[in-house]
Design a protein around this motif. Structure first.
Motif, short mmCIF file in Angstrom:
data_model
loop_
_atom_site.label_atom_id
_atom_site.label_comp_id
_atom_site.label_asym_id
_atom_site.label_seq_id
_atom_site.Cartn_x
_atom_site.Cartn_y
_atom_site.Cartn_z
N UNK A 108 0.84 -1.21 0.00
CA UNK A 108 0.00 0.00 0.00
C UNK A 108 0.87 1.25 0.00
N UNK A 109 0.31 2.32 -0.49
CA UNK A 109 1.12 3.55 -0.62
C UNK A 109 1.34 4.23 0.73
N UNK A 110 2.42 4.93 0.80
CA UNK A 110 2.56 5.86 1.92
C UNK A 110 2.09 7.23 1.43
N UNK A 111 2.44 8.28 2.14
CA UNK A 111 1.87 9.58 1.78
C UNK A 111 2.38 10.10 0.44
N UNK A 112 3.44 9.51 -0.08
CA UNK A 112 3.92 9.92 -1.40
C UNK A 112 3.10 9.27 -2.53
N UNK A 150 -1.79 3.86 -10.91
CA UNK A 150 -3.09 4.41 -11.29
C UNK A 150 -3.30 5.86 -10.82
N UNK A 151 -2.49 6.28 -9.92
CA UNK A 151 -2.57 7.66 -9.44
C UNK A 151 -1.88 8.62 -10.39
N UNK A 152 -1.17 8.09 -11.37
CA UNK A 152 -0.39 8.95 -12.26
C UNK A 152 0.97 9.30 -11.67
N UNK A 153 1.29 8.66 -10.56
CA UNK A 153 2.58 8.95 -9.90
C UNK A 153 3.59 7.87 -10.26
N UNK A 154 4.78 8.31 -10.60
CA UNK A 154 5.86 7.40 -10.97
C UNK A 154 6.67 7.06 -9.72
N UNK A 203 -6.39 16.18 -5.11
CA UNK A 203 -5.57 15.13 -5.72
C UNK A 203 -4.68 14.57 -4.62
N UNK A 204 -5.12 13.51 -3.98
CA UNK A 204 -4.37 12.99 -2.83
C UNK A 204 -2.94 12.59 -3.21
N UNK A 205 -2.11 12.59 -2.22
CA UNK A 205 -0.69 12.20 -2.34
C UNK A 205 0.12 13.30 -3.03
N UNK A 206 1.32 13.36 -2.59
CA UNK A 206 2.32 14.17 -3.29
C UNK A 206 1.78 15.55 -3.65
N UNK A 207 1.19 16.16 -2.67
CA UNK A 207 0.55 17.46 -2.89
C UNK A 207 1.46 18.41 -3.69
N UNK A 208 0.86 19.07 -4.66
CA UNK A 208 1.62 20.06 -5.42
C UNK A 208 2.54 19.45 -6.45
N UNK A 209 2.62 18.14 -6.45
CA UNK A 209 3.51 17.49 -7.41
C UNK A 209 2.83 17.34 -8.77
N UNK A 221 9.88 13.17 -11.54
CA UNK A 221 9.95 11.98 -10.68
C UNK A 221 10.71 10.82 -11.31
N UNK A 222 10.91 10.90 -12.59
CA UNK A 222 11.60 9.80 -13.25
C UNK A 222 13.10 10.05 -13.18
N UNK A 223 13.79 9.19 -12.45
CA UNK A 223 15.22 9.44 -12.23
C UNK A 223 15.98 9.57 -13.55
N UNK A 224 16.89 10.46 -13.55
CA UNK A 224 17.73 10.70 -14.72
C UNK A 224 18.24 9.39 -15.33
N UNK A 225 18.66 8.50 -14.47
CA UNK A 225 19.24 7.23 -14.94
C UNK A 225 18.27 6.40 -15.78
N UNK A 226 16.99 6.59 -15.47
CA UNK A 226 15.98 5.79 -16.18
C UNK A 226 15.49 6.47 -17.44
N UNK A 227 15.93 7.68 -17.66
CA UNK A 227 15.46 8.41 -18.83
C UNK A 227 16.15 7.90 -20.09
#
Ligand SMILES: Cc1ncc(COP(=O)(O)O)c(C=O)c1O
Ligand SMILES: Cc1ncc(COP(=O)(O)O)c(C=O)c1O
Lengths: 465, 525, 525, 465
Positions: free
Chosen positions: C217-221, C247-251, C401-407, D38-44
C-alpha cells in the motif's frame, strides 16, 4: 428454402404469407389484385418479366457482383495520369467514414427538425466553400460542373435579360455540349478563341464579339487544358464594361494558391467539388457548386436549395432552413427558377469534411505540391525525344497538354503501349482539339510520387522509341 | 418480481416510444477552430523534385496568386470527426426510422451489402476515361442494368446518364424538343401538358427546356378526365409529361386513351415513373404506348437518398427516339462492351461521363437479389402496405383521403387534415413537427396545396405491419393531442435536436445568411 | 439583427453544451420478432448436390438431432439493422465525446484510416493456417511491430499473442512460473508482489497462475517506498508485477532499486506498461532492468476499445526468458517470414493462432504515422494535458488530488471528492452519473477505493485545450449543483438514454437475469 | 511542412507550439520536462528511439501499408478448405455495418448510463445464444474457445473442489496446450482415448479413468476432427454418476441441426462465436462463450462480466448492469474468480447481429447446407484413387479428415501442389495426429459451391496422379 414455399424476402418483411393474409383481411380485400383495379386489364403486364434469375442469398449475390467488378483494373493497380474533368486525389478516411454513416447516407429532404445535422453540415459546406472563394453565397451542390456552368449562364441571362454568352474555346467538348443543350431555349452560346502559343483566352476576339446583347462570359481557371488564365481582371472588366456578367469555372483544389475569381472580378463562380474528398467512381463523384455575392438579384436566380441559419425558440440555438424557398420549382413549379430535385448533397457534406480536415495550411501545401509534381512531370516528359510538354507557354497547375507529333505515333498507340506498362496515359485530345495535333491531356496530383512520374517518363521513353 | 415489460404494453399493444433525438448543440465548425491545428497532413514532395522545379508559386502570374490563406477552420482530425459524427446522429436517416412519412419519396431499405460493393476499389478507383478494356466490369453492370430497365418499362433503349429524376425529365423534354426540331415543328410545338399531381419537375423541367406549360387539375376522381386532356391538346402540343399513379396514389385509368390523343395530335408522351414502386411487374410504359419514361434508381430501386443525392434518373425511349439519347451509349458486341460517341442526332451531354455508376451498381445488385418475382413482390407488398395504412389512418379523428372515396390506392396516399384544422386550428405542418418528437418523418406535399392541409404517406415494401401500426399510433396520438392539448402540438418539437425555428429571416435579404461569413457580417451590422 | 451566437458564450467562454443522448426506448430484440420474417437468406445447395447426398439430417445420430428450432427472433434485415443502429446511437463511443473521464483506459483517437486498412480483404479474408508464402504481408506487419516494441521497451523479444492486457499479465506470470520450474524452485517461489495501485489484473492473473499475492500500500507519497518492498521480498518471492506510473499517475522513483532487490532475492520483475502513454520515448522497461513487460495496443497504441475488445496485450521479455514465450514465434531470415513452433520450453498457447492481427495492424499503422518523434510527442502532450487538467480541476470546489501534494503527475490523476461528499452528501458515482447529462464519461476507480470518493481522469494527447476546458466546466457545474441543488445530482441522469437503474436485482440470484429467457421465466413466477 | 517548423500532428491537437506554451504557462511549468521530474535521470531514455522513418501523411501511410498487405493471398482469390479452429463462413454486410459504427467501435467499459446500447446489445447477444444453447446464462465473451474451455474447467474445479479433468484426445493440440498451461496451478488434465475407427470418445477409457477426484469431463461436438460425438448422454451420465461436471465445447453454427448439449446432460457449454459473423482475420475474429444453467453455484464461478436486466426509476424502461460484480477481479482483485479485463465485446455484439439476421430458419438451413456440401465433398474426394475421405466412420458436420496414404505423397507435398491450383488444402494433421498417417483436416461450409468442390476434386486428382 424448399421450392414449394413462397420466398420470404429479407428486404420485404410483409412477404410472409400469413401476415399478408392478416393484412388483406384487415382491409377487407381478397387479394392484392383488388388494389390494382384502377389499372385497366389491357395495361396489365400478363407475363412474368424476363429478368435474369436472381441471387436470393446475399452471399451468392456478392460473389456474382464481385465477379463482374473484378474485370475492372483500378488506378491503384495501374498508374493513372487521366484527369480531364475527373481527378484522382487522395480521399481522407474520415471523408469515407462520414459519408457512409447510415444517418447521412439514407436521410432525404424534408423538415429540419428531424434532420438538423444534415442542414448544419450543408450550411458548413457552403460556409467553407465561401471562404475558399471569398464569396457569401454557395448553393447546396447540383449534379456536376456541367450543370453548374449551364445554370450559371442561365442565371446570368435572367439577371441581365440578355440571350447570348461567350465561352472560352478551351473548355471541354462535353461541357460545351451540355451548355449548348441546356442554354438552347434562351441563350446562344458563342466561342472565344485562344492564343495558340499560350492557350490564353484571346482578348481581342472577346472585344470584337461582346456587345450589349451579351449576358455572360464564361471561362475556366485553370483551364480545361491545365494552364492558368492570366488576364482575369481584363476579361471581367470587359464584361462589366458591357453590362455582362463574368462567370469563372474553377477547380477548388487550386484555391490554396490561386486567387479567388471574385478578386479579379468574377460575379458567379462555379466548378466541381469532386477533388474535395470524392473517389472517382467512374465519374460518379461529381457535384457542381455555384457561388455569388449576397445580392438579392443573384440569390433569387439560383434554382438550387440554399440553406440559411436562423434562430429557434431557444436562446443560442442554431436552426437552419431553406432560404427564399419561393424561388424554387418545389414551391412554384414552372414559375420557379429552372428546376430542383435530388442533387448531390452527400458529396457536399463530404467536401465539407474534406475542407475541415485540410484547413488553410493544407490547401496551400496541396496546391503547391501539385504544381511541383506536375512541373516535374512536364520537364521529365519533355526531355524525351519527339515529345513536347507542355504545349502551351503558360503556367500550369495540375494538368498539361503533351504533344507527340515528333514521335510518329498516335496518342492511341502510345496509350495502348502504356497500358502494357500498367499506366493509364493522358486523355487523347485529337478529336476535341485537332489543331493540337497528336496531343494528350496529362494530369498529375498529390497522389503521384517522384517514382511514379519517373516510371511514366521511362515508360514513355520506351514506348516512343 | 416486477415485470418491466408489462408496463411497455397496454391492451396487448406496445405503448408509444419515448423518444429523444440526439442533441449535441454543436457550434458551427468555425467556432471550433484552433489556430495551427491540422486535420490531415499533406504528403511532402521529394527534395529532388523540389530542387528541380524551384519556386513554383512565383511562376503563377502575380495577379493570380492567392495573397491570403483561405480562412478555413483549423481542427485536429478527431475534432473534425467528432463534429460530423455528432451531426450525423442529429439526422434521421431511413436506417433509423419508420420512414413512411416522406410520401412520394419511396423511402425503402437500402441494403448494406450494396454499400459494401460500391466501396470496393474496383468501383471507387476507376477513372471514366480508362481504356474500355480496363473497365469491362462496370460497363457490363451499366449495360445489363439497361437491359433490366428495358424489360421493366417495355421501352427500347435507356441512358443512365441523368443525375436524378429531374435531370432525366429535363433530358426527356430535350429529346421531345429535338424530335420536333428534326421534323421542323419545334417552333409550332411549344406546349407541354402535365397534371398538378405530377411531380413539379415535369412542369419545371419542360419549362426550362423552353416549353409553355399547361397544367390540368383533377376532378372529383382525383385526376383530369379524358375530356380535359382532349381539350388541352392541339397542334401546339409538343408532348405530355405525366406521373402515374399521381401523387395521390391514384392511377389514371384513361392513360392509354390520353396517350392516343396526344399521339394523334403529333405530340410525344413521357411517363414519369420515378416512383414505380407500386407497379413493378404490374404495368409499364410500353402498354399505354409511351414514348419516353424515367425511373429514379434512388427511389424504387433502393439506392439510398444521401441527404439528397447523388442519384440516377434512368431515361428510356422507344426505338424511334433512341438516336436522340445522350452520348455516349453503351454497346455490346457479344464479347466486349464499348462506348459509342458517334451519335450525330444526340442531345449531347446531360451529365459528366456516364452518370453515377455506383448508384447504378446498387440498383443492379438490388434487382439481381430479387429477380422478376421479387420485383413484383415489392410492388404488391408496397401496395398492400399502403392500403393497410390507409385503412388504419382513416380511423384517426380529423383525417380524410380526398378523391375517389372508398377506393383503393396504389403506392401512396395524399391525406387531408382539413377537418382537424377546422376543429382545432392545428395545421398539417404542425402535426409533422410534433411527429418528430416520436422519431419519425412526416411530409405535407408539394405545393400548391390542392389538397387542403395535406399529408402524404408512402409505406413501401420495407415496413412490417408492426412498423405501420406504430406510425399510425403516432398520428393518432398527435391527433388526440390536437383535440385535447393543442398547445403541446403548437410548441413542438419537444424531443428533437432543436426547437421551433423562426423562419422569417430566411426570406429576408437583409437577414438571410447562407454562409457563416455572411452571417457574421450581418449580425455585426 | 439578432446574434444567436452571442448567447452561446458568457464572458468569452462557451456555455455548457445542452446535451441529450439519443433515446430510442427499443424493445428487447425478441419483442420485435414476427413469425416468418427473414433477415438474410442462406445460399441454396445445388440440386445435383442434394440428390447426390440424400437426406443428410437423418444421418445425424438420432439423439443428436435438434428437435425444435432455436427460438431466435425472426426479423427482416432492415429491422435488425434499425435496432442495432439505434442501440449504437445509445452508446457513447470515443468518436463522440471528450473521453478523458475513463481514467486508466487511455481513451485516445483511433484513426479511421487504420479501420479502413484492417477492413481490406487482404486482412479480413486470410486464414491463419495458410501456407506462409501466402501471408508474408501480415507476417511482416507482426514481425515489424515486434521490432518496434523492442525499441519502445528495450526488451529483447515479444509475443503479440495475448488477447488483452490481462491475458498478457497472465502469460507473464506463467513465464515466471516456468522460469522457476525450470530452475526447480517453483514450489518454493510462490509469491508475487504487487501494489494496490497496480491494475487489479496483476494480482488476479498472478493468483490464477497459482501464486500467492502480496499487495503493498502507498505511503503519503502515493507509493510504497523501497523499505516496504525490501520487507516483502524473500526466498518465496517468485516475482514483482507492478504498474508504473501507478493508477494515481505517480511514478515510483525507486523502481530501479526495487527491481534490484527482487532480482537479488531470485525473483523476476514484470512491468505493466499497459498504459505507457505518458512515457513513450521517455523511460522504458529496460533501464530499470525489468525482465518482462506488456503493452496494451488498445490503449497507448490507439486501437479502439470495441466496447471491451477484441484487443492485444503485447508481451515482451529479456533474451533469457525468450524461450518461454508462447508458440509460435515469428522469424525473419532476411527474405521470408516464418512461424517457428519448435520451442520445447514454451509455455505453449495463450490465445488461438497468433493473436488479434487486425489490432496489431492498427497499432503498426499508428506508429508508422508518428515515428519516434511522434511517439515522444504523444507522451509529452498527454502529460501536458494531464497537468493542465490537474491545475484546472483543482480549482473546483470539493475536489483534491491525494498524495504528493503540489507534485506533477504523469498521464493521469486519481482525484478525490472526499470534501464534497462530506459537504454535500453527494458521492463520486453520483457526480459521474450527472456528468452523463453533459455527454461525457466519468469513472471512479478500481476497487478498493483506497482514495476516498475517487475519480480518475486521463486526458491523453487526443484532446485539445478547449476540450479539456469543456470537461472542467462540466465538473465545475456538477460540483456547483452538488452544493446548491444536490437533488438535481441525486436524481440524475436526466438527459441520458435511461434513468437511474435499480441495482438490487443484479445481485439477487432469485431476480438476476442474464438472458431474456431467464428473465421471462423469473417474472412469470 | 518545411523542415524548420515543428510538426503539428493531426492526431495531437495540442502539438501546436503556441498552445503548448499557453498551457505550460497556465500550469506554471517551464517545459514538459518538469512533469517528468519523478523519473530518475538514470531511467530516462537519452537517445531518440530507433524507429523507422514515419509516413506523416495519411496518403503515404496508406500506400505503405497497402503495399505490405498486398503480399497476402486471400481466401477470395484462392479457394480455401482450411478450418481447424478458424472457419470461413459468410459474413452478412449488416454485421460489418454494425461493428464499424464508431459508437460501438470506440466505446469501452464504464457506466451503463452513457452506454446503454452496448449493454442492451450484449444482453441480447447472451439471450440469443441462450436460445441456441437452451441455457439461461451466457457470458460477455472472453478471448476465444481456448480460454473459454480452460475457464470452464477451472470453474468446474472450483464448483466441485476437485483437481482432475478428462479431456477427449481429439481436441486440437493448441487447445490442449492452452488447457495444460492454464489449468496447471489447480488441475491435472488427462486425456481420453478415441475409437480408431469411428473417432468417438472411448467410453471405456472414461469409465476406467473417472473417479471421485474428477472435476470435469470435456469433449467437443462436433469434434475437432469434424465428426459428431454420438454418445453425449452416456458420457454426461458417467460424469454425473461420479459427481463430475460435463463440459461440452461446440461450434455454434451447428446448432440449427444439432441438439443443444444441455439436452444430453452438459452442465457447462463453451465454444467460439467466430463463425457467427466474424471474418477470419488471420485468427483475429475469435471470441469464446461460456454458458450454464442459472444456478448460483455456477454463476458465481464465472470470471467474465455478466450483464443483467434491471428496472430503472421510470416505468417500463429497461436498464442493464453487471450481475454479481463482486465475483470479479475488478471488484476484489485476487479474491475474484480468475481475472477479467478487456475481452471481445465487439464480436459479441456482432454475433448478436448475426443471430438476429439468420433466425431459426436460417440456422437450420445453414446447418443442413453445410452438411450437404461437406458430404458431397467427402464423396467426391473419396472417389480419387489413394484418397480416403472421411477417415472416420461417423457422421460429419463441416470438417472431415482426408487420408492420402494411398497416394504416396505427403500432405505437405499435396498442399504445395494445390497452391498452384490456387487452392488452400486442409490442415496438415501429421504432427498433431501421427496415428492418422498422411492426413489433413478439410473444412467445407456454406461458402463453397458445387463448382468449388468439383474444382478441389479435380485439382486433387491431378495432384495425386
Ligand atoms: C414522381 C416523381 N417524379 C420526379 C421526381 C424528381 O426526382 P429527383 O428528386 O431525383 O430529381 C420525384 C422525386 O421526388 C418523383 O417522386
Ligand atoms: C495498467 C493496466 N494494466 C492492465 C490492464 C488490463 O488490460 P486489459 O483490459 O486489456 O485486460 C489495464 C487496463 O485497464 C491497465 O490500465
Amino acid at each position: 428454402m424448399s421450392k414449394e414455399k413462397p420466398t420470404v424476402y429479407s428486404y420485404i418483411p410483409n412477404s410472409v404469407p400469413k401476415v399478408k393474409n392478416q393484412m388483406l383481411k384487415a382491409v377487407g380485400a381478397k387479394s392484392v389484385e383488388d388494389f390494382f383495379e384502377d389499372i385497366p386489364e389491357k395495361l396489365r403486364l400478363k407475363k412474368k418479366m424476363n429478368l435474369p434469375k436472381p441471387f436470393l442469398s446475399e452471399q451468392s449475390l456478392r460473389r456474382h457482383v464481385e465477379g463482374i467488378l473484378s474485370k475492372n483494373k483500378t488506378c491503384q493497380e495501374y498508374l493513372n495520369f487521366l484527369g480531364a474533368g475527373c481527378w484522382q486525389h487522395y480521399v481522407p478516411a474520415v471523408c469515407d467514414e462520414v459519408n457512409q454513416r447510415g444517418e447521412f447516407l439514407t436521410a432525404y429532404a424534408v423538415e429540419p427538425y428531424d434532420d438538423h445535422g444534415r442542414f448544419q453540415a450543408l450550411f458548413e459546406f457552403a460556409s467553407m466553400m465561401g471562404e475558399l472563394l471569398n464569396m457569401d453565397v454557395v448553393n447546396v451542390p447540383t449534379y456536376d460542373w456541367l450543370q453548374a456552368a449551364a445554370t450559371s449562364i442561365r442565371m446570368a441571362s435572367r439577371i441581365t435579360g440578355r440571350h447570348e454568352a461567350y465561352v472560352s474555346r478551351t473548355i471541354s467538348a462535353d461541357k460545351l455540349s451540355k451548355l449548348r443543350d441546356y442554354c438552347k431555349p434562351e441563350i446562344q452560346v458563342k466561342l472565344l478563341d485562344y492564343d495558340s502559343e499560350t492557350g490564353q483566352l484571346d482578348i481581342n476576339s472577346l472585344k470584337t464579339g461582346i456587345s450589349s446583347k451579351t449576358a455572360a462570359i464564361y471561362f475556366e481557371n485553370p483551364s480545361y487544358l491545365g494552364f492558368i488564365e492570366a488576364y482575369g481582371d481584363e476579361i471581367s472588366k470587359i464584361a462589366h464594361d458591357h453590362g455582362a456578367i463574368c462567370i469563372v469555372g474553377i477547380d477548388p483544389i487550386s484555391l490554396g494558391i490561386l486567387i479567388p475569381p471574385i478578386d479579379y472580378g468574377a460575379d458567379i463562380v462555379c466548378g466541381d467539388i469532386q477533388p474535395l474528398g470524392m473517389h472517382m467512381q467512374f465519374g460518379g463523384g461529381h457535384a457542381g457548386f455555384i457561388a455569388t455575392r449576397d445580392e438579392e438579384k443573384y440569390v433569387m436566380e439560383y434554382p438550387s436549395r440554399l440553406f440559411g441559419i436562423a434562430p429557434t425558440s431557444v436562446e443560442g440555438e442554431y436552426g437552419f432552413g431553406d432560404v427564399a424557398y419561393e424561388r424554387t420549382s418545389f414551391a412554384v413549379r414552372e414559375e420557379g427558377k429552372e428546376f430542383i430535385g435530388t442533387a448531390t448533397a452527400l458529396w457536399g457534406i463530404t467536401a465539407g469534411v474534406y475542407l475541415a480536415l485540410i484547413g488553410p495550411q493544407g490547401m496551400q501545401e496541396i496546391g503547391e505540391g501539385i504544381m511541383q509534381r506536375s512541373r516535374y512531370a512536364m520537364s521529365q516528359i519533355s526531355n524525351i525525344k519527339g515529345i513536347k510538354s507542355p504545349v502551351f507557354k503558360s503556367t500550369h497547375f495540375k494538368e498539361f497538354v503533351v504533344n507527340f507529333d515528333g514521335t510518329g505515333k498516335t496518342v492511341a498507340e502510345i496509350n495502348k503501349a502504356l497500358l502494357r506498362h500498367k499506366i493509364f496515359g493522358g486523355k487523347d485530345l485529337t478529336k476535341e482539339f485537332p489543331e493540337l495535333g497528336n496531343s494528350a491531356l496529362y494530369c498529375v496530383t498529390e497522389v503521384h510520387t517522384k517514382d511514379d512520374i519517373d516510371r511514366l517518363a521511362n515508360a514513355l521513353m520506351e514506348v516512343v522509341e | 418480481m416486477k415485470d418491466i415489460t408489462e408496463k411497455r404494453y397496454s391492451g396487448g399493444k406496445p405503448k408509444l416510444r419515448r423518444f429523444h433525438q440526439a442533441k449535441w448543440d454543436e457550434p458551427i465548425i468555425f467556432e471550433l477552430s484552433n489556430e495551427g491545428e491540422r486535420g490531415i497532413l499533406i504528403p511532402e514532395v521529394e527534395d529532388r523534385v523540389k530542387t528541380e522545379v524551384g519556386d513554383v508559386l512565383s511562376t503563377i502570374p502575380r495577379n493570380m496568386r492567392r495573397r491570403q490563406l483561405p480562412k478555413l477552420p483549423e481542427l485536429s482530425q478527431s475534432r473534425v470527426l467528432r463534429h460530423f459524427i455528432r451531426l450525423s446522429q442529429e439526422t434521421l436517416g431511413t436506417d433509423l426510422n419508420i420512414d413512411v412519412g416522406q410520401g412520394t419519396c419511396t423511402m425503402k431499405y437500402s441494403p448494406k451489402i450494396n454499400e459494401q460493393l460500391v466501396r470496393m476499389p474496383q468501383m471507387t478507383e476507376i477513372h471514366p476515361l480508362q481504356d474500355e478494356e480496363t473497365v469491362q466490369g462496370i460497363l457490363e453492370v451499366l449495360y445489363k442494368f439497361e437491359q433490366i430497365l428495358k424489360e421493366v418499362s417495355g421501352l427500347d433503349q435507356f441512358s443512365l446518364q441523368p443525375g436524378a429524376g429531374s435531370q432525366a425529365i429535363y433530358a426527356n423534354a430535350s429529346i421531345i424538343r429535338a424530335y420536333h426540331e428534326a421534323r421542323g415543328e419545334a417552333d409550332q410545338r411549344n406546349e407541354i401538358i402535365t397534371t398538378i399531381f405530377s411531380h413539379p419537375s415535369n412542369a419545371a423541367c419542360a419549362k426550362t427546356a423552353g416549353f409553355k406549360i399547361i397544367t390540368l387539375y383533377p376532378d372529383e376522381k382525383g385526376y383530369p378526365d379524358l375530356e380535359a386532356f382532349k381539350a388541352a391538346v392541339s397542334e401546339r402540343t409538343a408532348g405530355l409529361m405525366i406521373t402515374n399513379p399521381e401523387d395521390t396514389g391514384i392511377f389514371n385509368p384513361n392513360i392509354e386513351e390520353i396517350v392516343k390523343v396526344v399521339h394523334k395530335a403529333g405530340g410525344l408522351c413521357s411517363y414519369d415513373q420515378a416512383n414505380a414502386n407500386g407497379i413493378l411487374g404490374i404495368t409499364r410504359a410500353r402498354e399505354p404506348s409511351f414514348d419516353l419514361c424515367h425511373f429514379n434508381l434512388h427511389k424504387s430501386f433502393s439506392a439510398p437518398h444521401g441527404c439528397g443525392g447523388p442519384a440516377v434518373g434512368a431515361m428510356g425511349v422507344t426505338k424511334e427516339l433512341a438516336k436522340f439519347l445522350p452520348v455516349p451509349v453503351i454497346e455490346f458486341d457479344g464479347s466486349k462492351y464499348r462506348l459509342n460517341y458517334d451519335r450525330p442526332e444526340s442531345i449531347g451531354k446531360v451529365r459528366s461521363f456516364y452518370g453515377v455508376a455506383p448508384v447504378v451498381l446498387k440498383a443492379y445488385a438490388w434487382v439481381m437479389n430479387l429477380g422478376a418475382e421479387g420485383l413484383k413482390e415489392v410492388a404488391e407488398v408496397a401496395v398492400l402496405n399502403n392500403n393497410y395504412l390507409l385503412k388504419k389512418v382513416l380511423e384517426i379523428r380529423g383525417v380524410s383521403a380526398p378523391y375517389a372515396k372508398g377506393k383503393r390506392r396504389i403506392e401512396q396516399v395524399r391525406y387531408s387534415w382539413e377537418k382537424l384544422t377546422r376543429d382545432t386550428g392545428i395545421h398539417s405542418e404542425e402535426i409533422g413537427i410534433r411527429a418528430a418528437d416520436f422519431g419519425v418523418h412526416y411530409w405535407t406535399s408539394h405545393h400548391p396545396f390542392i389538397v387542403p392541409e395535406p399529408c402524404t404517406l408512402e409505406p413501401t415494401e420495407s415496413y412490417s405491419k408492426s412498423d405501420l401500426d406504430e406510425y399510425v399510433e403516432i398520428l393518432r396520438q398527435v391527433s388526440d393531442e390536437a383535440y385535447t392539448n393543442p398547445k403541446l402540438v403548437k410548441t413542438a418539437p419537444h424531443n428533437s435536436t432543436i426547437h421551433k425555428i423562426h423562419h422569417a429571416p430566411l426570406d429576408d435579404p437583409s437577414q438571410w445568411a447562407m454562409t457563416w461569413r455572411a452571417y457574421r457580417k450581418k449580425v455585426r451590422k
